[in-house]
Every structure is written in structure tokens, then in C-alpha cells.
Design a protein around this motif. Structure first.
Motif, PDB file in Angstrom:
ATOM      1  N   LEU A  28       0.749  -1.558   0.642  1.00 15.12           N
ATOM      2  CA  LEU A  28      -0.053  -0.266   0.590  1.00 15.12           C
ATOM      3  C   LEU A  28       0.805   1.151   0.142  1.00 15.12           C
ATOM      4  O   LEU A  28       0.704   2.574  -0.323  1.00 15.12           O
ATOM      5  N   ALA A  29       2.160   1.298   0.547  1.00 17.95           N
ATOM      6  CA  ALA A  29       2.466   2.338   0.625  1.00 17.95           C
ATOM      7  C   ALA A  29       3.325   3.279  -0.542  1.00 17.95           C
ATOM      8  O   ALA A  29       3.559   3.710  -0.936  1.00 17.95           O
ATOM      9  N   ARG A  30       3.673   1.548  -1.390  1.00 12.52           N
ATOM     10  CA  ARG A  30       4.628   1.926  -2.597  1.00 12.52           C
ATOM     11  C   ARG A  30       3.132   2.258  -3.527  1.00 12.52           C
ATOM     12  O   ARG A  30       3.827   3.154  -4.375  1.00 12.52           O
ATOM     13  N   LEU A  31       2.026   2.340  -3.117  1.00 16.87           N
ATOM     14  CA  LEU A  31       0.905   2.478  -4.608  1.00 16.87           C
ATOM     15  C   LEU A  31       0.904   4.391  -4.143  1.00 16.87           C
ATOM     16  O   LEU A  31       0.682   4.726  -5.038  1.00 16.87           O
ATOM     17  N   VAL A  32       1.793   4.737  -2.762  1.00 19.26           N
ATOM     18  CA  VAL A  32       1.929   6.065  -3.012  1.00 19.26           C
ATOM     19  C   VAL A  32       2.916   6.614  -2.523  1.00 19.26           C
ATOM     20  O   VAL A  32       3.070   7.756  -2.151  1.00 19.26           O
ATOM     21  N   ASN A  33       3.882   6.479  -3.424  1.00 13.56           N
ATOM     22  CA  ASN A  33       5.418   6.194  -2.949  1.00 13.56           C
ATOM     23  C   ASN A  33       6.037   6.951  -2.212  1.00 13.56           C
ATOM     24  O   ASN A  33       6.629   7.627  -1.835  1.00 13.56           O
ATOM     25  N   GLN A  34       5.816   6.061  -0.546  1.00 15.70           N
ATOM     26  CA  GLN A  34       6.155   5.561   0.400  1.00 15.70           C
ATOM     27  C   GLN A  34       7.191   4.822   0.977  1.00 15.70           C
ATOM     28  O   GLN A  34       6.687   3.492   0.223  1.00 15.70           O
ATOM     29  N   HIS A  35       7.965   4.775   2.215  1.00 11.70           N
ATOM     30  CA  HIS A  35       8.390   3.578   2.437  1.00 11.70           C
ATOM     31  C   HIS A  35       7.275   3.288   3.849  1.00 11.70           C
ATOM     32  O   HIS A  35       7.723   4.397   4.542  1.00 11.70           O
ATOM     33  N   THR A  36       7.134   1.875   3.878  1.00 10.16           N
ATOM     34  CA  THR A  36       7.225   2.260   6.329  1.00 10.16           C
ATOM     35  C   THR A  36       8.646   2.126   6.871  1.00 10.16           C
ATOM     36  O   THR A  36       9.632   2.270   6.084  1.00 10.16           O
ATOM     37  N   ALA A  37       8.042   2.618   8.383  1.00 11.70           N
ATOM     38  CA  ALA A  37       9.452   2.622   9.470  1.00 11.70           C
ATOM     39  C   ALA A  37      10.484   2.097   9.280  1.00 11.70           C
ATOM     40  O   ALA A  37      11.627   2.316   9.269  1.00 11.70           O
ATOM     41  N   TRP A  38       9.873   0.133   9.093  1.00  7.65           N
ATOM     42  CA  TRP A  38      11.361  -0.060   8.722  1.00  7.65           C
ATOM     43  C   TRP A  38      12.174  -1.096   7.027  1.00  7.65           C
ATOM     44  O   TRP A  38      12.531  -1.125   7.236  1.00  7.65           O
ATOM     45  N   GLN A  39      11.366  -0.247   6.555  1.00  8.76           N
ATOM     46  CA  GLN A  39      12.465   0.127   5.180  1.00  8.76           C
ATOM     47  C   GLN A  39      12.956   0.749   5.524  1.00  8.76           C
ATOM     48  O   GLN A  39      14.218   0.613   4.981  1.00  8.76           O
ATOM     49  N   ILE A  40      12.635   1.934   5.762  1.00  3.66           N
ATOM     50  CA  ILE A  40      13.677   2.912   6.043  1.00  3.66           C
ATOM     51  C   ILE A  40      14.522   2.931   7.289  1.00  3.66           C
ATOM     52  O   ILE A  40      15.930   3.103   6.490  1.00  3.66           O
ATOM     53  N   ALA A  41      14.628   2.528   8.508  1.00  2.50           N
ATOM     54  CA  ALA A  41      15.502   1.623   9.276  1.00  2.50           C
ATOM     55  C   ALA A  41      16.400   0.393   8.479  1.00  2.50           C
ATOM     56  O   ALA A  41      17.609  -0.274   9.388  1.00  2.50           O
ATOM     57  N   GLY A  42      15.589  -0.302   7.290  1.00  2.00           N
ATOM     58  CA  GLY A  42      16.579  -1.650   6.507  1.00  2.00           C
ATOM     59  C   GLY A  42      16.464  -2.776   8.171  1.00  2.00           C
ATOM     60  O   GLY A  42      17.093  -3.474   8.045  1.00  2.00           O
ATOM     61  N   LYS A  43      15.678  -2.753   9.085  1.00  3.67           N
ATOM     62  CA  LYS A  43      15.540  -3.767   9.844  1.00  3.67           C
ATOM     63  C   LYS A  43      13.911  -3.764  10.828  1.00  3.67           C
ATOM     64  O   LYS A  43      13.316  -3.080  10.384  1.00  3.67           O
ATOM     65  N   LYS A  44      14.014  -5.080  11.026  1.00  2.00           N
ATOM     66  CA  LYS A  44      12.508  -5.303  11.628  1.00  2.00           C
ATOM     67  C   LYS A  44      12.072  -5.461  13.065  1.00  2.00           C
ATOM     68  O   LYS A  44      13.721  -5.686  13.883  1.00  2.00           O
ATOM     69  N   GLY A  45      11.916  -5.220  13.291  1.00  2.00           N
ATOM     70  CA  GLY A  45      11.127  -4.924  15.279  1.00  2.00           C
ATOM     71  C   GLY A  45      10.392  -6.719  15.535  1.00  2.00           C
ATOM     72  O   GLY A  45      10.652  -7.431  15.075  1.00  2.00           O
ATOM     73  N   MET A  46      10.326  -6.443  17.112  1.00  2.00           N
ATOM     74  CA  MET A  46       9.623  -7.525  17.789  1.00  2.00           C
ATOM     75  C   MET A  46       8.539  -7.529  16.964  1.00  2.00           C
ATOM     76  O   MET A  46       7.658  -6.279  17.418  1.00  2.00           O
ATOM     77  N   LYS A  47       7.780  -8.627  16.557  1.00  2.00           N
ATOM     78  CA  LYS A  47       6.129  -7.602  16.302  1.00  2.00           C
ATOM     79  C   LYS A  47       5.429  -9.145  17.573  1.00  2.00           C
ATOM     80  O   LYS A  47       4.070  -9.251  17.427  1.00  2.00           O
ATOM     81  N   ASP A  48       5.406  -8.388  18.519  1.00  2.00           N
ATOM     82  CA  ASP A  48       4.878  -8.438  20.010  1.00  2.00           C
ATOM     83  C   ASP A  48       3.660  -7.561  20.698  1.00  2.00           C
ATOM     84  O   ASP A  48       2.914  -7.596  21.271  1.00  2.00           O
ATOM     85  N   GLY A  49       3.136  -6.104  19.421  1.00  2.00           N
ATOM     86  CA  GLY A  49       2.826  -5.370  19.913  1.00  2.00           C
ATOM     87  C   GLY A  49       2.566  -4.390  20.840  1.00  2.00           C
ATOM     88  O   GLY A  49       2.221  -3.440  20.637  1.00  2.00           O
ATOM     89  N   LYS A  50       3.813  -4.322  20.947  1.00  2.00           N
ATOM     90  CA  LYS A  50       3.840  -3.298  21.330  1.00  2.00           C
ATOM     91  C   LYS A  50       5.228  -1.911  20.918  1.00  2.00           C
ATOM     92  O   LYS A  50       4.763  -0.713  21.683  1.00  2.00           O
ATOM     93  N   GLY A  51       5.426  -1.383  19.572  1.00  2.00           N
ATOM     94  CA  GLY A  51       5.610  -0.632  18.750  1.00  2.00           C
ATOM     95  C   GLY A  51       6.655  -0.582  18.822  1.00  2.00           C
ATOM     96  O   GLY A  51       7.376   0.327  18.359  1.00  2.00           O
TER      97      GLY A  51
END
Length: 252
Positions: A212-235
């Protein structure tokens, strides 16, 4: 692909972005110049529709455009992906929502979800909200997943996938700042005195937010950071000592 936890949803609903039909539609959308070119050429802003959707009580017609002020209803086994201004939306099956008009025709001021679920990516802007019967989210520019659970008495689920959101439910108020999926429940009845309670990351994946971000020429926070976090709901990107979910810090 990232793992995802399902709660009353099927893999098929979550993996919509893998379908050939969507990939072809998204590629065509981007190749033709996206929303600005579509508006200039009078083309539809609907990237893909499978199944049946009603716009303002009538079956959606070929080349019809979703406009602010429209009421959208999707049927069983249906989905609708569309772009309005600098925001993109995927409406899941059996959903009902209104996209209310903002400062201009192409600006959504309020996404009012009455039933079902929607994934959304919002560019930067002011005075925009996602509302459900039990919570309100003030959007500053974020990716989000919102769902109403009829089988839980109408509780609302909201995940701030990334960005900053002003959340409220009843008298509870929280500023949610998320790098990687901060999830909340908007309760119908208070739990331990709270109308906003912590949630887990359920029913949506990183990849569908990214598409969805790609459709509006955006990137998610994890794409910009080049890493992903703990998907535990804490953010958070990192699980560090002392980090708490914002809903756990509400004082009553």
C-alpha cells in the motif's frame, strides 16, 4: 515473508498482495503514473477490486472512482484496493466504511469504519482520523490496521504499524509512537478501568502495508530503517528492559 498471527481471518485474506491480479494491477497503476496521472486522465483510482463492492448503495461500475463522501460496502470474498490523495486503502471482505471529505475533494478527513477491516497507509497531513464505534485515532502520517470484532461484542482493534497517532477511547487518551506495530483494543466495556488496552499484532502483515505504501510512493518505518522489530504489539524495533505498552501506563 514475515510471520503473521490470525484471529478469525484466513491466510487468503492476508496474502492478497501475492495474487497475480493485484501484482499486475499495481504494476500498471505505477507505470501509468499513479494517482496524479489517474486524476488528470479521468481514470479510476481503484487499483483492484475482486468480488463485489457497493458505492453509495450501488454496485461499483467499471472505471468508477471512489470519492470522499462515499459509503463503501464489500461483500463476502471481496476486497477493494484504492488510492485517494496521498493515502492508500485495502478494504477487506464484509466491511462497511465512509471516507469523509477533508479540505479538498481528494483529502480524506475521517475514515469511519462501521464493520469489518481496513489496512491503510496515510501520507503526512493534519486533521485526519480513523474512527470506530469504540475508538478514535488521530492520524499524522502512518500505516494502520483497523478491525471491528463482532464476535467480541464489537470491540475495535487498532494497530499503529508505524508513525504517530493520537488514540482515544472513552476517557482514555494515549499518544502512540510506533516503529513496528503497536496494537490496541478499544473496549466496549472497561477492563480494569481502562477503555484502551494493549493488543498483539494480528490479522495483517508487513508486506501488505509495504505494498500500500508503494502505491503512494512511500516507505514504511522498517523499510527506511533496514530492519524489523519484535512483532509483539508493543511497537518497538528493539526489545529493551523497561519498555512498556502505552496502554499499560494509563493512570485512573
Amino acid at each position: 515473508m514475515t510471520q503473521h498471527t490470525l484471529h478469525g481471518r484466513s491466510d487468503d485474506e492476508i496474502l492478497w498482495f501475492q495474487r497475480r491480479s493485484f501484482l499486475q494491477a499495481a504494476a500498471s497503476w505505477s507505470a501509468l503514473g499513479g494517482i496524479s496521472t489517474a486524476a488528470a486522465q479521468g481514470r479510476s483510482n481503484i487499483v483492484e477490486l475482486s468480488g463485489e463492492a457497493l458505492l453509495n448503495g450501488r454496485r461499483r461500475l467499471p472505471q468508477q472512482t471512489v470519492q470522499t463522501g462515499d459509503v463503501i460496502i464489500t461483500g463476502p470474498q471481496s476486497k477493494l484496493v484504492f488510492v485517494l490523495g496521498n493515502s492508500a486503502f485495502h478494504v477487506r471482505q464484509n466491511s462497511q466504511l465512509t471516507v469523509e471529505r477533508g479540505a479538498t475533494l481528494n483529502v480524506v478527513s475521517v475514515l469511519r469504519l462501521l464493520q469489518g477491516a481496513v489496512v491503510s497507509v496515510w501520507g503526512k497531513g493534519v486533521q485526519r482520523q480513523i474512527t470506530t464505534p469504540t475508538l478514535t485515532a488521530g492520524i499524522r502520517g502512518t500505516g494502520a490496521y483497523t478491525e471491528i470484532f463482532d464476535n467480541q461484542g464489537g470491540n475495535s482493534y487498532f494497530c499503529n504499524c508505524y508513525g504517530t497517532v493520537d488514540l482515544s477511547a472513552g476517557s482514555d487518551r494515549v499518544v502512540s509512537t510506533s516503529s513496528y506495530h503497536q496494537a490496541f483494543w478499544g473496549e466496549v466495556q472497561a477492563k480494569s478501568g481502562r477503555m484502551l488496552t494493549p493488543g498483539k499484532a494480528i490479522n495483517h502483515s508487513d508486506e501488505e502495508v509495504e505494498y500500500l505504501a508503494r502505491l503512494v510512493n512511500q516507505h514504511t518505518a522498517w523499510q527506511i530503517a533496514g530492519k524489523k522489530g519484535m512483532k509483539d504489539g508493543k511497537g518497538y524495533m528493539q526489545d529493551l528492559p523497561g519498555q512498556s505498552h502505552p496502554a499499560e501506563m494509563l493512570v485512573h
